[in-house]
Scaffold this active site. Structure first.
Site, PDB file in Angstrom:
ATOM      1  N   SER A   1    -132.057 -61.978  32.484  1.00  0.00           N
ATOM      2  CA  SER A   1    -131.721 -60.649  32.992  1.00  0.00           C
ATOM      3  C   SER A   1    -131.468 -60.733  34.495  1.00  0.00           C
ATOM      4  O   SER A   1    -132.362 -61.124  35.255  1.00  0.00           O
ATOM      5  CB  SER A   1    -132.867 -59.678  32.723  1.00  0.00           C
ATOM      6  OG  SER A   1    -132.690 -58.536  33.535  1.00  0.00           O
TER       7      SER A   1
ATOM      8  N   HIS B   1    -127.756 -61.379  30.554  1.00  0.00           N
ATOM      9  CA  HIS B   1    -128.220 -60.032  30.197  1.00  0.00           C
ATOM     10  C   HIS B   1    -128.049 -59.110  31.408  1.00  0.00           C
ATOM     11  O   HIS B   1    -128.592 -59.365  32.485  1.00  0.00           O
ATOM     12  CB  HIS B   1    -129.696 -60.104  29.796  1.00  0.00           C
ATOM     13  CG  HIS B   1    -130.246 -58.834  29.248  1.00  0.00           C
ATOM     14  ND1 HIS B   1    -130.102 -58.457  27.921  1.00  0.00           N
ATOM     15  CD2 HIS B   1    -130.951 -57.842  29.831  1.00  0.00           C
ATOM     16  CE1 HIS B   1    -130.700 -57.296  27.725  1.00  0.00           C
ATOM     17  NE2 HIS B   1    -131.216 -56.884  28.872  1.00  0.00           N
TER      18      HIS B   1
ATOM     19  N   ASP C   1    -128.519 -55.333  32.782  1.00  0.00           N
ATOM     20  CA  ASP C   1    -129.209 -54.060  32.566  1.00  0.00           C
ATOM     21  C   ASP C   1    -128.505 -52.946  33.338  1.00  0.00           C
ATOM     22  O   ASP C   1    -128.467 -52.981  34.570  1.00  0.00           O
ATOM     23  CB  ASP C   1    -130.663 -54.177  33.028  1.00  0.00           C
ATOM     24  CG  ASP C   1    -131.484 -55.053  32.087  1.00  0.00           C
ATOM     25  OD1 ASP C   1    -131.497 -54.756  30.874  1.00  0.00           O
ATOM     26  OD2 ASP C   1    -132.097 -56.021  32.561  1.00  0.00           O
TER      27      ASP C   1
ATOM     28  N   MET D   1    -128.536 -49.079  34.240  1.00  0.00           N
ATOM     29  CA  MET D   1    -129.479 -47.941  34.260  1.00  0.00           C
ATOM     30  C   MET D   1    -128.890 -46.800  35.073  1.00  0.00           C
ATOM     31  O   MET D   1    -128.242 -47.040  36.102  1.00  0.00           O
ATOM     32  CB  MET D   1    -130.800 -48.377  34.891  1.00  0.00           C
ATOM     33  CG  MET D   1    -131.421 -49.590  34.230  1.00  0.00           C
ATOM     34  SD  MET D   1    -133.041 -49.939  34.932  1.00  0.00           S
ATOM     35  CE  MET D   1    -133.453 -51.465  34.091  1.00  0.00           C
TER      36      MET D   1
ATOM     37  N   HIS E   1    -126.807 -54.323  28.307  1.00  0.00           N
ATOM     38  CA  HIS E   1    -127.845 -53.423  27.786  1.00  0.00           C
ATOM     39  C   HIS E   1    -127.708 -52.080  28.492  1.00  0.00           C
ATOM     40  O   HIS E   1    -128.066 -51.942  29.666  1.00  0.00           O
ATOM     41  CB  HIS E   1    -129.212 -54.082  28.061  1.00  0.00           C
ATOM     42  CG  HIS E   1    -130.382 -53.279  27.644  1.00  0.00           C
ATOM     43  ND1 HIS E   1    -131.676 -53.585  28.022  1.00  0.00           N
ATOM     44  CD2 HIS E   1    -130.488 -52.162  26.859  1.00  0.00           C
ATOM     45  CE1 HIS E   1    -132.513 -52.704  27.498  1.00  0.00           C
ATOM     46  NE2 HIS E   1    -131.817 -51.825  26.805  1.00  0.00           N
TER      47      HIS E   1
ATOM     48  N   MET F   1    -128.681 -48.532  29.354  1.00  0.00           N
ATOM     49  CA  MET F   1    -129.776 -47.556  29.388  1.00  0.00           C
ATOM     50  C   MET F   1    -129.233 -46.328  30.110  1.00  0.00           C
ATOM     51  O   MET F   1    -129.670 -45.975  31.208  1.00  0.00           O
ATOM     52  CB  MET F   1    -130.988 -48.168  30.106  1.00  0.00           C
ATOM     53  CG  MET F   1    -131.684 -49.229  29.261  1.00  0.00           C
ATOM     54  SD  MET F   1    -132.748 -50.324  30.222  1.00  0.00           S
ATOM     55  CE  MET F   1    -131.534 -51.535  30.740  1.00  0.00           C
TER      56      MET F   1
ATOM     57  N   MET G   1    -137.420 -53.614  22.548  1.00  0.00           N
ATOM     58  CA  MET G   1    -137.994 -53.483  23.894  1.00  0.00           C
ATOM     59  C   MET G   1    -139.495 -53.738  23.800  1.00  0.00           C
ATOM     60  O   MET G   1    -140.206 -53.038  23.059  1.00  0.00           O
ATOM     61  CB  MET G   1    -137.747 -52.089  24.471  1.00  0.00           C
ATOM     62  CG  MET G   1    -136.314 -51.780  24.850  1.00  0.00           C
ATOM     63  SD  MET G   1    -135.522 -52.983  25.936  1.00  0.00           S
ATOM     64  CE  MET G   1    -136.629 -52.986  27.362  1.00  0.00           C
TER      65      MET G   1
ATOM     66  N   GLY H   1    -136.658 -49.754  32.182  1.00  0.00           N
ATOM     67  CA  GLY H   1    -136.519 -49.184  33.525  1.00  0.00           C
ATOM     68  C   GLY H   1    -136.763 -50.191  34.637  1.00  0.00           C
ATOM     69  O   GLY H   1    -136.094 -50.152  35.651  1.00  0.00           O
ATOM     70  N   PHE H   2    -137.694 -51.099  34.390  1.00  0.00           N
ATOM     71  CA  PHE H   2    -138.066 -52.020  35.472  1.00  0.00           C
ATOM     72  C   PHE H   2    -138.399 -53.405  34.921  1.00  0.00           C
ATOM     73  O   PHE H   2    -138.906 -53.523  33.805  1.00  0.00           O
ATOM     74  CB  PHE H   2    -139.300 -51.488  36.224  1.00  0.00           C
ATOM     75  CG  PHE H   2    -139.052 -50.141  36.841  1.00  0.00           C
ATOM     76  CD1 PHE H   2    -138.448 -50.034  38.084  1.00  0.00           C
ATOM     77  CD2 PHE H   2    -139.378 -48.977  36.139  1.00  0.00           C
ATOM     78  CE1 PHE H   2    -138.186 -48.785  38.638  1.00  0.00           C
ATOM     79  CE2 PHE H   2    -139.116 -47.720  36.689  1.00  0.00           C
ATOM     80  CZ  PHE H   2    -138.516 -47.624  37.948  1.00  0.00           C
ATOM     81  N   GLY H   3    -138.123 -54.416  35.751  1.00  0.00           N
ATOM     82  CA  GLY H   3    -138.576 -55.764  35.435  1.00  0.00           C
ATOM     83  C   GLY H   3    -140.047 -55.893  35.808  1.00  0.00           C
ATOM     84  O   GLY H   3    -140.631 -54.999  36.431  1.00  0.00           O
ATOM     85  N   GLY H   4    -140.631 -57.007  35.409  1.00  0.00           N
ATOM     86  CA  GLY H   4    -141.980 -57.336  35.857  1.00  0.00           C
ATOM     87  C   GLY H   4    -143.107 -56.572  35.188  1.00  0.00           C
ATOM     88  O   GLY H   4    -144.229 -56.566  35.697  1.00  0.00           O
TER      89      GLY H   4
ATOM     90  N   ASP I   1    -136.933 -58.028  24.757  1.00  0.00           N
ATOM     91  CA  ASP I   1    -136.669 -57.770  26.179  1.00  0.00           C
ATOM     92  C   ASP I   1    -137.870 -57.084  26.838  1.00  0.00           C
ATOM     93  O   ASP I   1    -138.227 -55.969  26.461  1.00  0.00           O
ATOM     94  CB  ASP I   1    -135.427 -56.866  26.261  1.00  0.00           C
ATOM     95  CG  ASP I   1    -134.969 -56.575  27.673  1.00  0.00           C
ATOM     96  OD1 ASP I   1    -135.510 -57.150  28.619  1.00  0.00           O
ATOM     97  OD2 ASP I   1    -134.020 -55.765  27.805  1.00  0.00           O
TER      98      ASP I   1
ATOM     99  N   GLY J   1    -141.135 -58.444  29.828  1.00  0.00           N
ATOM    100  CA  GLY J   1    -142.429 -59.115  30.002  1.00  0.00           C
ATOM    101  C   GLY J   1    -142.538 -60.460  29.311  1.00  0.00           C
ATOM    102  O   GLY J   1    -143.650 -60.949  29.087  1.00  0.00           O
TER     103      GLY J   1
HETATM  104  C1  DX5 Z   1    -136.106 -53.501  31.443  1.00  0.00           C
HETATM  105  C2  DX5 Z   1    -134.917 -54.398  31.235  1.00  0.00           C
HETATM  106  C3  DX5 Z   1    -135.266 -55.858  31.107  1.00  0.00           C
HETATM  107  C4  DX5 Z   1    -135.979 -56.444  32.267  1.00  0.00           C
HETATM  108  C5  DX5 Z   1    -136.628 -57.734  31.880  1.00  0.00           C
HETATM  109  O1  DX5 Z   1    -135.680 -52.189  31.334  1.00  0.00           O
HETATM  110  O2  DX5 Z   1    -134.215 -54.022  30.072  1.00  0.00           O
HETATM  111  O3  DX5 Z   1    -134.097 -56.599  30.794  1.00  0.00           O
HETATM  112  O4  DX5 Z   1    -135.127 -56.693  33.330  1.00  0.00           O
HETATM  113  O5  DX5 Z   1    -137.311 -58.191  32.988  1.00  0.00           O
HETATM  114  P1  DX5 Z   1    -138.718 -58.908  32.869  1.00  0.00           P
HETATM  115  O6  DX5 Z   1    -138.463 -60.204  32.174  1.00  0.00           O
HETATM  116  O7  DX5 Z   1    -139.101 -59.066  34.287  1.00  0.00           O
HETATM  117  O8  DX5 Z   1    -139.626 -58.000  32.104  1.00  0.00           O
HETATM  118 ZN    ZN Z   2    -132.563 -55.280  29.219  1.00  0.00          ZN
END
Ligand code: DX5
Ligand code: ZN
Length: 219
Positions: free
Chosen positions: A9, A34, A36, A38, A67, A69, A138, A143-146, A176, A178
Site C-alpha cells: 500500500s 495497492h 488507497d 479516500m 481500493h 474508499m 478489511m 482510513g489510516f495505515g498503522g 488489508d 495491520g
Molecule cells: C486502510 C488502507 C490500507 C492501509 C494498510 O484504510 O486500506 O491499505 O494503508 O496499511 P497498514 O499495512 O499500515 O495497515
Molecule cells: Zn486499502
C-alpha cells in the site's frame, strides 16, 4: 498452500516521490501496487484521485490494485478505469446498487473487487461471489495505515475460502490492514491469496522493501 501475492500500500510511501517509490516496489518484487483512494467522507482521511494515478501509470507495469474508499462511488468508476486501474475495489456501503456498480467496472474490462469492512457481514460478498474477481477483507477500519490487525476478520476469510473452493470459483481473497510478519502466516493459513501491507513493508527493517516483501511472502 499456494503462493501468496504481495500488494504494497503506497499509503505508507513518500507522497512527494510516488513515482520513485513505485519503481522501488517493483524492483523489490511486489506483485501489485495497492492504491488507497479516500475522500474524507466515506472514511475520515483524504489521499489521492484519478489524476495522480494516471501520472503514476508510466512508472511501472505492475497492476494497479485500486481500493476506492469514496462515496457515492458509482459515477467515479470511469475516471479510475481511464486513469489506469487494473483492479477496482469498492465497498457495498458506497453505492446504491452494488450489482450495477460491479457491471460498470466490468464494462471497462477491469477486474472487480468488493471490500468488506470489519462490521460488514460476509453474506454481502457471498451473494455476488460469482460476479467478482476479488474480495477484499478489511482487517482494520478503513482510513489510516498503522492500525492493529483484527484477528476475528479471518473468520470471514475462512468462510469465503470454503465457498470459493466448493464452487470452484477463481475469486481471489485479499486482506488489508495491520498485516505484519506474524499475522501474515495466519492470513495465508485461512486462505488469503493477496496480502496488502503499508507499514510493515515501508517501516520494518529500516524500510528494506525487498526483505520485507520477501518475509511477508515466505514467512
Ligand atoms: C486502510 C488502507 C490500507 C492501509 C494498510 O484504510 O486500506 O491499505 O494503508 O496499511 P497498514 O499495512 O499500515 O495497515
Ligand atoms: Zn486499502
Amino acid at each position: 498452500m499456494p503462493d501468496v501475492k504481495i500488494s504494497p500500500s503506497i499509503l505508507s510511501a513518500d507522497f512527494s516521490n510516488l513515482g520513485k517509490e513505485i519503481q522501488n516496489l517493483e524492483k523489490a518484487k511486489a506483485d501489485l501496487i495497492h492504491i488507497d483512494v479516500m475522500d474524507g467522507h466515506f472514511v475520515p482521511n483524504i489521499t489521492i484521485g484519478p489524476s495522480v494515478i494516471n501520472k503514476l501509470r508510466k512508472y511501472t507495469s505492475l497492476p494497479f490494485d485500486v481500493h476506492l474508499m469514496i462515496s457515492p462511488v458509482h459515477d467515479f468508476i470511469k475516471n479510475f478505469a481511464d486513469a489506469g486501474a487494473d483492479i477496482i475495489t469498492i465497498h457495498p456501503e458506497a453505492t446504491n446498487d452494488l450489482v450495477s456498480s460491479i457491471k460498470k467496472i466490468k464494462s471497462y474490462n477491469k477486474k472487480v473487487g468488493v471490500s468488506l469492512n470489519p462490521e460488514t457481514s460476509v453474506d454481502k460478498a457471498l451473494s455476488i461471489l460469482s460476479m467478482i474477481d476479488l474480495v477484499l477483507i478489511m482487517s482494520v477500519n478503513p482510513g489510516f495505515g498503522g492500525q492493529k490487525f483484527m484477528e476475528e476478520t479471518l473468520e470471514k476469510v475462512k468462510v469465503l475460502r470454503t465457498e470459493i473452493d466448493k464452487k470452484k470459483f477463481k475469486t481471489q481473497i485479499e486482506i488489508d490492514g495491520g498485516i505484519n510478519f506474524e499475522n501474515a502466516k495466519l492470513a495465508k493459513e485461512a486462505g488469503v491469496n493477496i496480502l496488502v501491507s503499508g507499514t510493515t513493508i515501508f517501516k520494518e527493517n529500516g524500510g528494506n522493501l525487498k526483505k520485507n516483501i520477501h518475509l511477508l511472502r515466505t514467512g
